[in-house]
Write a protein that holds these residues in place. Structure first.
Motif, PDB file in Angstrom:
ATOM      1  N   GLY A   1       0.863  -1.173   0.000  1.00  0.00           N
ATOM      2  CA  GLY A   1       0.000   0.000   0.000  1.00  0.00           C
ATOM      3  C   GLY A   1       0.898   1.221   0.000  1.00  0.00           C
ATOM      4  N   ILE A   2       0.736   2.079   1.006  1.00  0.00           N
ATOM      5  CA  ILE A   2       1.676   3.176   1.234  1.00  0.00           C
ATOM      6  C   ILE A   2       2.615   2.713   2.334  1.00  0.00           C
ATOM      7  CG2 ILE A   2       1.962   5.570   1.936  1.00  0.00           C
ATOM      8  CD1 ILE A   2      -0.891   6.086   0.934  1.00  0.00           C
ATOM      9  N   PRO A   3       3.871   2.403   2.020  1.00  0.00           N
ATOM     10  CA  PRO A   3       4.766   1.813   3.021  1.00  0.00           C
ATOM     11  C   PRO A   3       5.032   2.758   4.190  1.00  0.00           C
ATOM     12  CG  PRO A   3       5.640   1.522   0.794  1.00  0.00           C
ATOM     13  CD  PRO A   3       4.499   2.495   0.697  1.00  0.00           C
ATOM     14  N   SER A   4       5.200   2.154   5.363  1.00  0.00           N
ATOM     15  CA  SER A   4       5.611   2.927   6.534  1.00  0.00           C
ATOM     16  C   SER A   4       6.947   3.621   6.254  1.00  0.00           C
ATOM     17  CB  SER A   4       5.781   1.999   7.740  1.00  0.00           C
ATOM     18  OG  SER A   4       4.575   1.365   8.074  1.00  0.00           O
ATOM     19  N   ALA A   5       7.075   4.836   6.750  1.00  0.00           N
ATOM     20  CA  ALA A   5       8.283   5.618   6.482  1.00  0.00           C
ATOM     21  C   ALA A   5       9.543   4.914   6.966  1.00  0.00           C
ATOM     22  CB  ALA A   5       8.155   6.997   7.131  1.00  0.00           C
ATOM     23  N   TRP A   6       9.455   4.213   8.105  1.00  0.00           N
ATOM     24  CA  TRP A   6      10.659   3.606   8.676  1.00  0.00           C
ATOM     25  C   TRP A   6      11.293   2.600   7.725  1.00  0.00           C
ATOM     26  CZ3 TRP A   6      11.283  -1.610   9.326  1.00  0.00           C
ATOM     27  CH2 TRP A   6      10.143  -2.417   9.362  1.00  0.00           C
ATOM     28  N   ARG A   7      10.481   1.985   6.878  1.00  0.00           N
ATOM     29  CA  ARG A   7      11.024   0.973   5.966  1.00  0.00           C
ATOM     30  C   ARG A   7      12.032   1.586   4.986  1.00  0.00           C
ATOM     31  NH1 ARG A   7       8.353  -3.843   6.125  1.00  0.00           N
ATOM     32  NH2 ARG A   7       6.353  -3.884   7.225  1.00  0.00           N
ATOM     33  N   ARG A   8      11.909   2.868   4.744  1.00  0.00           N
ATOM     34  CA  ARG A   8      12.820   3.536   3.812  1.00  0.00           C
ATOM     35  C   ARG A   8      13.920   4.305   4.529  1.00  0.00           C
ATOM     36  NH1 ARG A   8       8.770   6.399  -0.413  1.00  0.00           N
ATOM     37  NH2 ARG A   8      10.664   6.545  -1.668  1.00  0.00           N
ATOM     38  N   THR A   9      13.629   4.777   5.739  1.00  0.00           N
ATOM     39  CA  THR A   9      14.599   5.635   6.423  1.00  0.00           C
ATOM     40  C   THR A   9      15.479   4.883   7.417  1.00  0.00           C
ATOM     41  OG1 THR A   9      12.899   6.228   8.057  1.00  0.00           O
ATOM     42  CG2 THR A   9      13.177   7.687   6.142  1.00  0.00           C
ATOM     43  N   PHE A  10      14.930   3.920   8.149  1.00  0.00           N
ATOM     44  CA  PHE A  10      15.713   3.217   9.155  1.00  0.00           C
ATOM     45  C   PHE A  10      16.917   2.491   8.540  1.00  0.00           C
ATOM     46  CE2 PHE A  10      15.986  -0.057  12.700  1.00  0.00           C
ATOM     47  CZ  PHE A  10      16.484   0.833  13.629  1.00  0.00           C
ATOM     48  N   PRO A  11      16.774   1.859   7.364  1.00  0.00           N
ATOM     49  CA  PRO A  11      17.946   1.204   6.766  1.00  0.00           C
ATOM     50  C   PRO A  11      19.079   2.162   6.393  1.00  0.00           C
ATOM     51  CG  PRO A  11      15.927   0.290   5.856  1.00  0.00           C
ATOM     52  CD  PRO A  11      15.528   1.498   6.661  1.00  0.00           C
ATOM     53  N   LEU A  12      18.791   3.454   6.279  1.00  0.00           N
ATOM     54  CA  LEU A  12      19.875   4.405   6.031  1.00  0.00           C
ATOM     55  C   LEU A  12      20.886   4.398   7.175  1.00  0.00           C
ATOM     56  CD1 LEU A  12      17.787   7.443   4.719  1.00  0.00           C
ATOM     57  CD2 LEU A  12      19.018   5.737   3.354  1.00  0.00           C
ATOM     58  N   HIS A  13      20.412   4.017   8.359  1.00  0.00           N
ATOM     59  CA  HIS A  13      21.278   3.962   9.537  1.00  0.00           C
ATOM     60  C   HIS A  13      21.794   2.551   9.805  1.00  0.00           C
ATOM     61  CE1 HIS A  13      22.896   4.525  13.517  1.00  0.00           C
ATOM     62  NE2 HIS A  13      21.965   3.763  14.069  1.00  0.00           N
ATOM     63  N   VAL A  14      20.896   1.551   9.752  1.00  0.00           N
ATOM     64  CA  VAL A  14      21.276   0.194  10.177  1.00  0.00           C
ATOM     65  C   VAL A  14      21.670  -0.698   9.006  1.00  0.00           C
ATOM     66  CG1 VAL A  14      19.796   0.330  12.211  1.00  0.00           C
ATOM     67  CG2 VAL A  14      18.883  -0.671  10.096  1.00  0.00           C
ATOM     68  N   GLY A  15      21.456  -0.244   7.793  1.00  0.00           N
ATOM     69  CA  GLY A  15      21.699  -1.083   6.629  1.00  0.00           C
ATOM     70  C   GLY A  15      20.459  -1.862   6.238  1.00  0.00           C
ATOM     71  N   GLU A  16      20.572  -2.600   5.156  1.00  0.00           N
ATOM     72  CA  GLU A  16      19.436  -3.354   4.643  1.00  0.00           C
ATOM     73  C   GLU A  16      18.953  -4.378   5.669  1.00  0.00           C
ATOM     74  OE1 GLU A  16      18.287  -6.377   0.946  1.00  0.00           O
ATOM     75  OE2 GLU A  16      20.342  -5.621   1.194  1.00  0.00           O
ATOM     76  N   ILE A  17      17.625  -4.494   5.782  1.00  0.00           N
ATOM     77  CA  ILE A  17      17.008  -5.507   6.642  1.00  0.00           C
ATOM     78  C   ILE A  17      16.394  -6.542   5.698  1.00  0.00           C
ATOM     79  CG2 ILE A  17      15.376  -5.944   8.513  1.00  0.00           C
ATOM     80  CD1 ILE A  17      15.501  -2.924   9.141  1.00  0.00           C
ATOM     81  N   PRO A  18      17.043  -7.670   5.490  1.00  0.00           N
ATOM     82  CA  PRO A  18      16.674  -8.564   4.387  1.00  0.00           C
ATOM     83  C   PRO A  18      15.231  -9.055   4.413  1.00  0.00           C
ATOM     84  CG  PRO A  18      18.835  -9.145   5.251  1.00  0.00           C
ATOM     85  CD  PRO A  18      18.262  -8.123   6.181  1.00  0.00           C
ATOM     86  N   ASN A  19      14.678  -9.311   5.600  1.00  0.00           N
ATOM     87  CA  ASN A  19      13.341  -9.909   5.680  1.00  0.00           C
ATOM     88  C   ASN A  19      12.298  -8.906   6.154  1.00  0.00           C
ATOM     89  OD1 ASN A  19      11.702 -12.209   5.309  1.00  0.00           O
ATOM     90  ND2 ASN A  19      11.759 -12.701   7.494  1.00  0.00           N
ATOM     91  N   ALA A  20      12.539  -7.624   5.941  1.00  0.00           N
ATOM     92  CA  ALA A  20      11.660  -6.584   6.502  1.00  0.00           C
ATOM     93  C   ALA A  20      10.226  -6.699   6.016  1.00  0.00           C
ATOM     94  CB  ALA A  20      12.211  -5.203   6.162  1.00  0.00           C
ATOM     95  N   ASP A  21      10.013  -7.180   4.794  1.00  0.00           N
ATOM     96  CA  ASP A  21       8.644  -7.276   4.271  1.00  0.00           C
ATOM     97  C   ASP A  21       7.783  -8.243   5.073  1.00  0.00           C
ATOM     98  OD1 ASP A  21       9.398  -5.489   2.359  1.00  0.00           O
ATOM     99  OD2 ASP A  21       9.093  -6.811   0.637  1.00  0.00           O
ATOM    100  N   ALA A  22       8.414  -9.149   5.824  1.00  0.00           N
ATOM    101  CA  ALA A  22       7.657 -10.122   6.621  1.00  0.00           C
ATOM    102  C   ALA A  22       7.244  -9.577   7.982  1.00  0.00           C
ATOM    103  CB  ALA A  22       8.482 -11.387   6.811  1.00  0.00           C
ATOM    104  N   HIS A  23       7.696  -8.382   8.315  1.00  0.00           N
ATOM    105  CA  HIS A  23       7.438  -7.849   9.649  1.00  0.00           C
ATOM    106  C   HIS A  23       5.942  -7.726   9.923  1.00  0.00           C
ATOM    107  CE1 HIS A  23       7.882  -5.652  13.332  1.00  0.00           C
ATOM    108  NE2 HIS A  23       7.262  -4.602  12.854  1.00  0.00           N
ATOM    109  N   ALA A  24       5.509  -8.343  11.018  1.00  0.00           N
ATOM    110  CA  ALA A  24       4.167  -8.168  11.594  1.00  0.00           C
ATOM    111  C   ALA A  24       3.043  -8.762  10.757  1.00  0.00           C
ATOM    112  CB  ALA A  24       3.882  -6.692  11.865  1.00  0.00           C
ATOM    113  N   ILE A  25       3.336  -9.600   9.781  1.00  0.00           N
ATOM    114  CA  ILE A  25       2.265 -10.161   8.955  1.00  0.00           C
ATOM    115  C   ILE A  25       1.399 -11.097   9.800  1.00  0.00           C
ATOM    116  CG2 ILE A  25       1.739 -11.621   6.962  1.00  0.00           C
ATOM    117  CD1 ILE A  25       2.701  -8.827   6.245  1.00  0.00           C
TER     118      ILE A  25
END
Length: 224
Positions: free
Chosen positions: A89-113
Motif C-alpha cells: 500500500g503506502i509503506p511505513s516511512a521507517w522501511r525507507r529511512t531506518f535502513p539508512l542507519h542500520v543497513g538493509e534488513i533482508p526480511n523486513a517485508d515479513a514484519h508483523a504479517i
C-alpha cells in the motif's frame, strides 16, 4: 519519589503526583514485545536486540503489577496478509529511512504479517490481561481501539514499557498525553535504537509528557 528529569535522578514530592500513582486508575501498556523484534534469528524482520534483556524484567514487573490489581494491556504490530496495510500500500516511512542507519534488513517485508511467527508474543500474556492486536504504525493508539479500551476501563494513567523507546514508545507517549492520559515511562523496561536516542526520548518524555521512573520505584509508590 525518585524520578528522572532530563536524564538526571531527582527527588520529587510524591504528593504532587498523587493522581499519577493511583493503581486503581492505571493500566500498564506493553509495546511490541513479539518475535518480529526480539527473535535472535538472522531473518528477524525488524530486530531490536537491545530489548531482549528486558523480557524477563518486564514479565516480573507485570506479575507484581497484577498482584496489586493493575491491569495489563499487551500491544503488538499486526498487518493483514499480503502487506496491503503497508508494503503493498503506502509503506511505513521507517522501511525507507531506518535502513539508512542500520543497513538493509533482508526480511523486513515479513514484519508483523498476520498469522506469521513474527507476531508471536515473547513476554508472557496471562489470563485476564488485555490485548490490542492491530497496531499498524508507530503509535499504539493508531489506528487501534486502545483509547476505547482504556476509557471503557476508566483508565487515567498509562505506564509504558517495551520498544523502541525513541519510536513506538515515544509516539505512544505523545498520543496518550494528547488524549489527556497521565503518562509514566519505565526507564529500566524500555529500550531504544541506541543509548543516545533512548536517552533523548526519555528526556523528552520527562520534560513534556509525564514521569520517567524506574519500575521498582513505581512499585514502591503503588505499595506505599
Amino acid at each position: 519519589m525518585k524520578a528522572w528529569v532530563y536524564n538526571e535522578e531527582r527527588e520529587l514530592d510524591a504528593a504532587q503526583f498523587a493522581d499519577y500513582l493511583d493503581p486503581a486508575s492505571t493500566a500498564v501498556v506493553s509495546i511490541d514485545m513479539h518475535r518480529g523484534h526480539l527473535d535472535d534469528s538472522p531473518d528477524c524482520p525488524c530486530p531490536a536486540p537491545r530489548a531482549r534483556d528486558v523480557v524477563a524484567p518486564i514479565d516480573g514487573f507485570h506479575d507484581a503489577a497484577r498482584a496489586l490489581g493493575v491491569r495489563i494491556v499487551h500491544i503488538r504490530s499486526v498487518l493483514r496478509p499480503g502487506g496491503v496495510d503497508d508494503v503493498h500500500g503506502i509503506p511505513s516511512a521507517w522501511r525507507r529511512t531506518f535502513p539508512l542507519h542500520v543497513g538493509e534488513i533482508p526480511n523486513a517485508d515479513a514484519h508483523a504479517i498476520e498469522g506469521s511467527k513474527w507476531t508471536e508474543w515473547v513476554t508472557r500474556v496471562a489470563p485476564g490481561d488485555m490485548r490490542v492486536d492491530n497496531k499498524r504504525r508507530l503509535s499504539a493508539f493508531y489506528p487501534t481501539d486502545l483509547d476505547f479500551l482504556l476509557r471503557n476501563q476508566r483508565i487515567e494513567t498509562v505506564v509504558l514499557n517495551g520498544g523502541f523507546t525513541d519510536c513506538c514508545v515515544l509516539n505512544t507517549a505523545f498520543d496518550a498525553s494528547n488524549r489527556n492520559y497521565r503518562v509514566i515511562v519505565l526507564r529500566d523496561l524500555v529500550r531504544g535504537t541506541d543509548a543516545h536516542l533512548e536517552g533523548a526520548a526519555l528526556a523528552m518524555v520527562s520534560l513534556h509528557l509525564g514521569l520517567v521512573l524506574d519500575s521498582a520505584e513505581l512499585l514502591r509508590q503503588w505499595r506505599g
